[in-house]
Scaffold this motif. Structure first.
Motif, short mmCIF file in Angstrom:
data_model
loop_
_atom_site.label_atom_id
_atom_site.label_comp_id
_atom_site.label_asym_id
_atom_site.label_seq_id
_atom_site.Cartn_x
_atom_site.Cartn_y
_atom_site.Cartn_z
N LEU A 106 0.81 -1.21 0.00
CA LEU A 106 0.00 0.00 0.00
C LEU A 106 0.85 1.27 0.00
CD1 LEU A 106 -2.73 -1.07 2.60
CD2 LEU A 106 -3.01 -0.88 0.13
N GLY A 107 2.17 1.10 -0.06
CA GLY A 107 3.06 2.25 -0.09
C GLY A 107 3.51 2.72 1.27
N GLY A 108 3.19 1.96 2.31
CA GLY A 108 3.57 2.33 3.66
C GLY A 108 4.97 1.86 4.02
N GLU A 109 5.45 2.32 5.15
CA GLU A 109 6.79 1.98 5.62
C GLU A 109 6.71 0.91 6.69
OE1 GLU A 109 10.55 4.01 8.07
OE2 GLU A 109 8.81 5.23 7.49
N VAL A 110 7.60 -0.05 6.61
CA VAL A 110 7.73 -1.08 7.64
C VAL A 110 8.99 -0.78 8.44
CG1 VAL A 110 8.02 -3.54 8.09
CG2 VAL A 110 6.54 -2.79 6.22
N THR A 111 8.86 -0.72 9.77
CA THR A 111 9.96 -0.31 10.63
C THR A 111 10.30 -1.39 11.65
OG1 THR A 111 10.68 1.37 12.23
CG2 THR A 111 8.35 0.79 12.24
N THR A 112 11.52 -1.33 12.16
CA THR A 112 11.94 -2.24 13.23
C THR A 112 12.04 -1.51 14.57
OG1 THR A 112 14.27 -1.82 12.68
CG2 THR A 112 13.22 -3.74 11.65
N THR A 113 11.44 -0.33 14.65
CA THR A 113 11.56 0.50 15.86
C THR A 113 10.49 0.21 16.90
OG1 THR A 113 10.25 2.30 14.88
CG2 THR A 113 12.65 2.37 14.57
N THR A 114 9.46 -0.58 16.56
CA THR A 114 8.39 -0.86 17.52
C THR A 114 8.14 -2.37 17.63
OG1 THR A 114 6.75 -0.46 15.77
CG2 THR A 114 7.23 1.36 17.28
N PRO A 115 9.18 -3.14 17.98
CA PRO A 115 8.97 -4.58 18.14
C PRO A 115 8.26 -4.89 19.44
CG PRO A 115 11.18 -4.00 18.83
CD PRO A 115 10.56 -2.73 18.31
N GLU A 116 7.72 -6.09 19.54
CA GLU A 116 7.13 -6.58 20.79
C GLU A 116 7.63 -8.00 21.02
OE1 GLU A 116 2.80 -4.97 21.57
OE2 GLU A 116 2.99 -5.50 19.46
N ILE A 123 -4.44 -4.50 23.71
CA ILE A 123 -4.61 -3.54 22.64
C ILE A 123 -5.99 -2.90 22.77
CG2 ILE A 123 -3.05 -4.78 21.10
CD1 ILE A 123 -5.50 -5.80 19.58
N GLU A 124 -6.10 -1.69 22.30
CA GLU A 124 -7.35 -0.94 22.41
C GLU A 124 -7.97 -0.73 21.03
OE1 GLU A 124 -6.19 2.69 24.26
OE2 GLU A 124 -5.81 1.76 26.22
N ALA A 154 3.43 3.57 10.28
CA ALA A 154 2.22 4.40 10.36
C ALA A 154 1.13 3.72 9.55
CB ALA A 154 2.49 5.81 9.83
N LEU A 155 -0.07 4.17 9.74
CA LEU A 155 -1.19 3.61 8.99
C LEU A 155 -1.02 3.93 7.51
CD1 LEU A 155 -3.96 2.16 9.56
CD2 LEU A 155 -5.00 4.43 9.39
N PRO A 156 -1.02 2.93 6.62
CA PRO A 156 -0.85 3.22 5.19
C PRO A 156 -2.09 3.89 4.60
CG PRO A 156 -1.28 0.88 5.53
CD PRO A 156 -1.12 1.48 6.90
N ASP A 157 -1.90 4.56 3.49
CA ASP A 157 -3.01 5.24 2.81
C ASP A 157 -4.11 4.25 2.46
OD1 ASP A 157 -1.61 7.59 2.93
OD2 ASP A 157 -0.91 7.54 0.85
N GLY A 158 -5.35 4.66 2.69
CA GLY A 158 -6.49 3.85 2.34
C GLY A 158 -6.91 2.86 3.40
N PRO A 169 1.81 1.15 17.66
CA PRO A 169 0.59 1.92 17.35
C PRO A 169 -0.30 1.31 16.28
CG PRO A 169 2.46 3.39 17.60
CD PRO A 169 3.02 2.00 17.60
N VAL A 170 0.25 0.58 15.31
CA VAL A 170 -0.57 -0.04 14.27
C VAL A 170 -0.70 -1.53 14.59
CG1 VAL A 170 -0.91 -0.43 11.80
CG2 VAL A 170 0.24 1.65 12.59
N GLN A 171 -1.73 -1.88 15.35
CA GLN A 171 -1.95 -3.27 15.74
C GLN A 171 -2.90 -3.99 14.78
OE1 GLN A 171 -0.77 -5.35 17.90
NE2 GLN A 171 0.45 -4.09 19.27
#
Length: 239
Positions: A106-116, A123-124, A154-158, A169-171
């Protein structure tokens, strides 16, 4: 007639067999067909037989610097599956690794900064999640199992955010009406997840020297709503 398909993307056969059983139990279905993308291509299956697809987890990472031809092929097939869901040709619930595949597509970024780490976490649901037919009945919060090294930055477009927490943040999010993604694992019971840990003891999801401690915490967790999400997904699209 079988109307649900489990798509496996785990190289470890024992873990894959156990995950299939977990999804079958969580979905409340005696029969859930299985497609192993590591040994069989997506285009060899007649998807018109199915009204719902669930995609399991994997030790693969979208952000891996070096990928085998096998992993590249798996990611391409998952993207094809995501496009079919966006076009409402089939309903798909992507989990864990595959949320990264969809995010990148979807053009979004995948990061390794928020692992669990491997653990139970709360989750809420968002306002949109509370109104969603799959996530809504679990509002305002639910406890699920997580174990991941990457996530959507972050939340991808659409996409519509369905669930979040401070650690990641994006669960979960939805695209259109037929594509669901979750960073967490909705299908395992505490026993299932504890057993799965044995396959990934030295792969970086937890300190291997604390295996007994972490496994004990997993077994003591109260986690039921993940399975409820999957059953509602099945009832909505494959009932």
């Amino acid at each position: 007639m079988v109307s649900l398909l489990y798509v496996c993307v785990r190289p470890e056969l024992g873990a894959a067999d156990a995950e299939h059983a977990s999804f079958r139990r969580a979905l409340g279905a005696d029969v859930v067909d299985r497609l192993d993308l590591l040994s069989q291509r997506l285009d060899t299956v007649d998807l018109s037989r199915y009204r719902g697809v669930v995609v399991g987890g994997s030790p693969f990472n979208v952000s891996d610097a070096h990928k085998s031809a096998e992993q590249q092929r798996v990611e391409a097939d998952l993207e094809t599956l995501a496009r079919l869901a966006i076009d409402r040709r089939i309903a798909v619930f992507f989990t864990c690794f595959s949320i990264g595949v969809v995010t990148r597509m979807l053009g979004g970024e995948v990061t390794t900064t928020t692992p669990e780490p491997a653990s139970a976490t709360v989750i809420e649901t968002t306002e949109a999640g509370s109104a969603d037919p799959v996530f809504g009945p679990s509002a305002p919060a639910l406890t699920v199992f997580t174990a991941h090294k990457e996530s959507a930055a972050a939340l991808p477009d659409g996409a519509v955010l369905l669930a979040t927490n401070a650690a990641c943040p994006v669960q979960a999010y939805r695209v259109g009406t037929h594509l669901y993604t979750a960073q967490f694992h909705p299908e395992p019971t505490p026993r299932d997840f504890a057993d799965r840990m044995t396959f990934y003891r030295t792969t970086g999801y937890f300190d291997p020297e604390e295996f007994d401690l972490v496994q004990g915490q997993v077994l003591a967790a109260s986690v039921t709503e993940g399975a409820a999400l999957l059953r509602r997904f099945a009832e909505t699209f494959a009932g």
